[in-house]
Design a protein around this motif. Structure first.
Motif, PDB file in Angstrom:
ATOM      1  N   ARG A 242      72.923  35.426  60.965  1.00  0.00           N
ATOM      2  CA  ARG A 242      73.588  35.256  59.665  1.00  0.00           C
ATOM      3  C   ARG A 242      74.117  36.584  59.139  1.00  0.00           C
ATOM      4  N   GLU A 243      73.344  37.658  59.310  1.00  0.00           N
ATOM      5  CA  GLU A 243      73.784  38.965  58.822  1.00  0.00           C
ATOM      6  C   GLU A 243      75.027  39.441  59.563  1.00  0.00           C
ATOM      7  N   ASP A 244      75.102  39.149  60.871  1.00  0.00           N
ATOM      8  CA  ASP A 244      76.293  39.506  61.646  1.00  0.00           C
ATOM      9  C   ASP A 244      77.526  38.794  61.092  1.00  0.00           C
ATOM     10  N   ARG A 245      77.373  37.503  60.844  1.00  0.00           N
ATOM     11  CA  ARG A 245      78.516  36.714  60.368  1.00  0.00           C
ATOM     12  C   ARG A 245      78.965  37.165  58.989  1.00  0.00           C
ATOM     13  N   ALA A 246      78.007  37.490  58.128  1.00  0.00           N
ATOM     14  CA  ALA A 246      78.354  37.967  56.786  1.00  0.00           C
ATOM     15  C   ALA A 246      79.086  39.305  56.882  1.00  0.00           C
ATOM     16  N   MET A 247      78.604  40.176  57.765  1.00  0.00           N
ATOM     17  CA  MET A 247      79.257  41.467  57.948  1.00  0.00           C
ATOM     18  C   MET A 247      80.683  41.294  58.424  1.00  0.00           C
ATOM     19  N   LEU A 248      80.894  40.387  59.378  1.00  0.00           N
ATOM     20  CA  LEU A 248      82.232  40.181  59.928  1.00  0.00           C
ATOM     21  C   LEU A 248      83.199  39.621  58.892  1.00  0.00           C
TER      22      LEU A 248
ATOM     23  N   TYR B  11      77.778  52.875  66.218  1.00  0.00           N
ATOM     24  CA  TYR B  11      78.324  51.956  67.220  1.00  0.00           C
ATOM     25  C   TYR B  11      77.779  52.275  68.609  1.00  0.00           C
ATOM     26  N   TRP B  12      77.797  53.547  69.002  1.00  0.00           N
ATOM     27  CA  TRP B  12      77.364  53.916  70.347  1.00  0.00           C
ATOM     28  C   TRP B  12      75.855  53.879  70.504  1.00  0.00           C
ATOM     29  N   GLN B  13      75.145  53.701  69.409  1.00  0.00           N
ATOM     30  CA  GLN B  13      73.704  53.454  69.498  1.00  0.00           C
ATOM     31  C   GLN B  13      73.416  51.974  69.722  1.00  0.00           C
ATOM     32  N   GLY B  14      74.479  51.159  69.725  1.00  0.00           N
ATOM     33  CA  GLY B  14      74.314  49.724  69.934  1.00  0.00           C
ATOM     34  C   GLY B  14      73.976  48.972  68.673  1.00  0.00           C
ATOM     35  N   ARG B  15      74.105  49.612  67.518  1.00  0.00           N
ATOM     36  CA  ARG B  15      73.815  48.951  66.238  1.00  0.00           C
ATOM     37  C   ARG B  15      75.140  48.461  65.654  1.00  0.00           C
ATOM     38  N   TYR B  16      75.659  47.403  66.259  1.00  0.00           N
ATOM     39  CA  TYR B  16      77.022  46.971  65.980  1.00  0.00           C
ATOM     40  C   TYR B  16      77.206  46.396  64.579  1.00  0.00           C
ATOM     41  N   SER B  17      76.252  45.641  64.105  1.00  0.00           N
ATOM     42  CA  SER B  17      76.371  45.078  62.766  1.00  0.00           C
ATOM     43  C   SER B  17      76.374  46.180  61.711  1.00  0.00           C
ATOM     44  N   GLU B  18      75.529  47.173  61.925  1.00  0.00           N
ATOM     45  CA  GLU B  18      75.489  48.291  60.988  1.00  0.00           C
ATOM     46  C   GLU B  18      76.793  49.080  61.031  1.00  0.00           C
TER      47      GLU B  18
ATOM     48  N   ARG C 262      90.472  51.507  64.102  1.00  0.00           N
ATOM     49  CA  ARG C 262      90.074  51.451  65.511  1.00  0.00           C
ATOM     50  C   ARG C 262      88.598  51.108  65.656  1.00  0.00           C
ATOM     51  N   VAL C 263      87.738  51.728  64.867  1.00  0.00           N
ATOM     52  CA  VAL C 263      86.316  51.399  64.974  1.00  0.00           C
ATOM     53  C   VAL C 263      86.065  49.959  64.529  1.00  0.00           C
ATOM     54  N   SER C 264      86.852  49.472  63.563  1.00  0.00           N
ATOM     55  CA  SER C 264      86.740  48.074  63.128  1.00  0.00           C
ATOM     56  C   SER C 264      87.131  47.133  64.262  1.00  0.00           C
ATOM     57  N   ALA C 265      88.171  47.508  65.004  1.00  0.00           N
ATOM     58  CA  ALA C 265      88.613  46.693  66.139  1.00  0.00           C
ATOM     59  C   ALA C 265      87.551  46.656  67.224  1.00  0.00           C
ATOM     60  N   TYR C 266      86.903  47.783  67.469  1.00  0.00           N
ATOM     61  CA  TYR C 266      85.873  47.845  68.506  1.00  0.00           C
ATOM     62  C   TYR C 266      84.686  46.956  68.158  1.00  0.00           C
ATOM     63  N   VAL C 267      84.241  47.019  66.912  1.00  0.00           N
ATOM     64  CA  VAL C 267      83.119  46.173  66.484  1.00  0.00           C
ATOM     65  C   VAL C 267      83.491  44.701  66.631  1.00  0.00           C
ATOM     66  N   SER C 268      84.666  44.341  66.150  1.00  0.00           N
ATOM     67  CA  SER C 268      85.113  42.953  66.190  1.00  0.00           C
ATOM     68  C   SER C 268      85.238  42.458  67.622  1.00  0.00           C
ATOM     69  N   ASN C 269      85.803  43.295  68.491  1.00  0.00           N
ATOM     70  CA  ASN C 269      86.005  42.893  69.877  1.00  0.00           C
ATOM     71  C   ASN C 269      84.675  42.703  70.599  1.00  0.00           C
TER      72      ASN C 269
ATOM     73  N   ARG D 107      63.908  48.520  75.441  1.00  0.00           N
ATOM     74  CA  ARG D 107      64.335  49.736  74.768  1.00  0.00           C
ATOM     75  C   ARG D 107      65.318  49.453  73.635  1.00  0.00           C
ATOM     76  N   SER D 108      66.220  48.513  73.849  1.00  0.00           N
ATOM     77  CA  SER D 108      67.276  48.286  72.857  1.00  0.00           C
ATOM     78  C   SER D 108      67.515  46.792  72.631  1.00  0.00           C
ATOM     79  N   PRO D 109      66.605  46.098  71.969  1.00  0.00           N
ATOM     80  CA  PRO D 109      66.769  44.653  71.759  1.00  0.00           C
ATOM     81  C   PRO D 109      67.984  44.298  70.911  1.00  0.00           C
ATOM     82  N   GLU D 110      68.331  45.143  69.930  1.00  0.00           N
ATOM     83  CA  GLU D 110      69.488  44.863  69.081  1.00  0.00           C
ATOM     84  C   GLU D 110      70.765  44.901  69.903  1.00  0.00           C
ATOM     85  N   TRP D 111      70.878  45.906  70.756  1.00  0.00           N
ATOM     86  CA  TRP D 111      72.041  46.012  71.650  1.00  0.00           C
ATOM     87  C   TRP D 111      72.057  44.858  72.646  1.00  0.00           C
ATOM     88  N   ALA D 112      70.895  44.541  73.192  1.00  0.00           N
ATOM     89  CA  ALA D 112      70.808  43.567  74.281  1.00  0.00           C
ATOM     90  C   ALA D 112      71.247  42.168  73.875  1.00  0.00           C
TER      91      ALA D 112
END
Length: 410
Positions: A77-83, A121-128, A164-171, A360-365
């Protein structure tokens, strides 16, 4: 195998709510009564105001609740709200709708905000990262608006970076329409900035959107163009220029490998390795990281895509230290290595490598599809570890929807 549209509206609400949100919590979030929520989930009543309130609180469009459009797998839900918030920021700023700010940020402040976005972003915390990109877009647009005519180039550059960073997150999160929109606005802003490197970075970003959208031939054409446009003279190139070029040829190799073009992929990898060797160590610039280790780990993934698992494993053996990579790059390398091990029928080693990345990275995974592919391949050989790894993969599906509908094709 049921499709999303096969469920009733009430079932879809319940699935979207998942285990993380109780009926009482959804009632509080929407301002509706618990009885109203219960009736909605039982398909007894669903007025338009109730539908709108529930959709808004769950962070989805009403069409998702009505079954006209499937939700995106792995998004909570938090991902969808962020998007949704990010979408508003992308489209509003492009339309010239500016925030009410008492004081516009300086260019230095925008650069700091942009670096924080990319680092997250490069830490894999895409929603943040997406949550940070929304205010960044608004602040960059406000800064541009405050600059006098003829002195806006740097401000346009800052706005290009934000798009550009917005496009990367969205993609990466699979919201392709938003990714196309954001990268298109980034292209315009980069052109207005008159910055050749930024334009090449945006072109490479568009190539990645095409790749994720299965437009492989177009993706390769753009990837090659972006690399050629900024190819430096090694004798006098700066670390920033080499970082940009190296990351571009690396990506071109990835696209070529997805098309099964071994010769072109090998040519790009040769240029990538030469660039990394020239640099001597990893360097961060333009929202990315590149160096000799990045070049080699990427070559592992390229060879896996080409079905050359032996070559991929030989390269992996030469890699001693990946601590200098970003979290996302290190984890992606682990998945590529795990896949190569699985292809070589090294079942236990493959699961060990995969499990380490998942833990190691459940959020990224949870935003990655490859772990499931690897588990399926290894699953042909029964191993004691498989159940444990499969449980980890199941835990990364995000919403109750993915857990309840793992058997659906969405």
């Amino acid at each position: 195998m049921p499709q999303w549209s096969d469920y009733s509206t009430g079932e879809r609400i319940k699935i979207l709510r998942g285990r993380e949100i109780k009926q009482t919590q959804l009632a509080e979030m929407t301002g509706l009564s618990v009885v109203t929520i219960q009736k909605a989930e039982q398909d007894k009543t669903l007025s338009l105001p109730t539908l709108l309130a529930i959709a808004d609180s769950l962070g989805v469009d009403t069409s998702v609740i009505l079954g006209q459009q499937a939700p995106r797998r792995s998004l909570c839900r938090e991902d969808r709200a962020m998007l949704r918030t990010l979408s508003h920021a992308v489209h509003d700023t492009a339309a010239g709708a500016l925030p009410d700010t008492e004081e516009e940020p300086t260019l230095a402040q925008l650069r700091t905000m942009t670096e924080r976005c990319w680092s997250t972003y490069w830490q894999g915390r895409y929603s943040e990262a997406g949550a940070l990109a929304s205010p960044l877009l608004k602040e960059a647009a406000a800064h541009l608006h405050a600059q006098p005519a003829g002195e806006q180039a740097a401000a346009w550059g800052a706005l290009a970076d934000a798009y550009r960073v917005s496009a990367y997150v969205s993609n990466l999160l699979g919201v392709r329409d938003l990714a196309y929109a954001a990268i298109g606005h980034a292209q315009h802003a980069a052109q207005m900035a008159g910055d050749g490197i930024r334009e090449a970075l945006v072109t490479s970003g568009r190539s990645w959107v095409y790749l994720r959208d299965a437009r492989l031939a177009e993706a390769l054409k753009l990837a090659e163009k972006s690399a050629i446009d900024i190819e430096p003279k090694f004798s006098r190139a700066t670390s920033d220029e080499l970082t940009a070029y190296g990351s571009h040829v690396n990506f071109a190799a990835v696209v070529a490998s997805r098309m099964g073009d071994k010769e072109r992929a090998a040519d790009f990898l040769s240029q990538s390795h030469a660039t990394g060797a020239r640099m001597g160590s990893e360097h961060r610039a333009h929202g990315t990281l590149f160096g000799p280790v990045t070049a080699t780990t990427q070559a592992v993934g390229v060879n896996v895509s080409l079905g050359q698992s032996g070559k991929a494993l030989a390269l992996a053996e030469s890699i001693r230290d990946v601590s200098g990579l970003t979290d996302a790059a290190r984890n992606r390398y682990a998945l590529d290595k795990s896949m190569a091990q699985a292809d070589a029928r090294m079942w236990d080693a493959s699961l060990d490598t995969l499990e380490e990345a998942l833990v190691r990275s459940p959020e990224w995974a949870r935003h990655q599809a490859l772990p499931g592919v690897i588990a399926d391949k290894v699953g042909r050989a029964s191993t004691a570890r498989l159940r444990r790894v499969s449980k980890l993969i199941g835990g990364h599906t995000g919403t109750g929807f993915a857990q309840a509908t793992a058997k659906t094709a969405l």
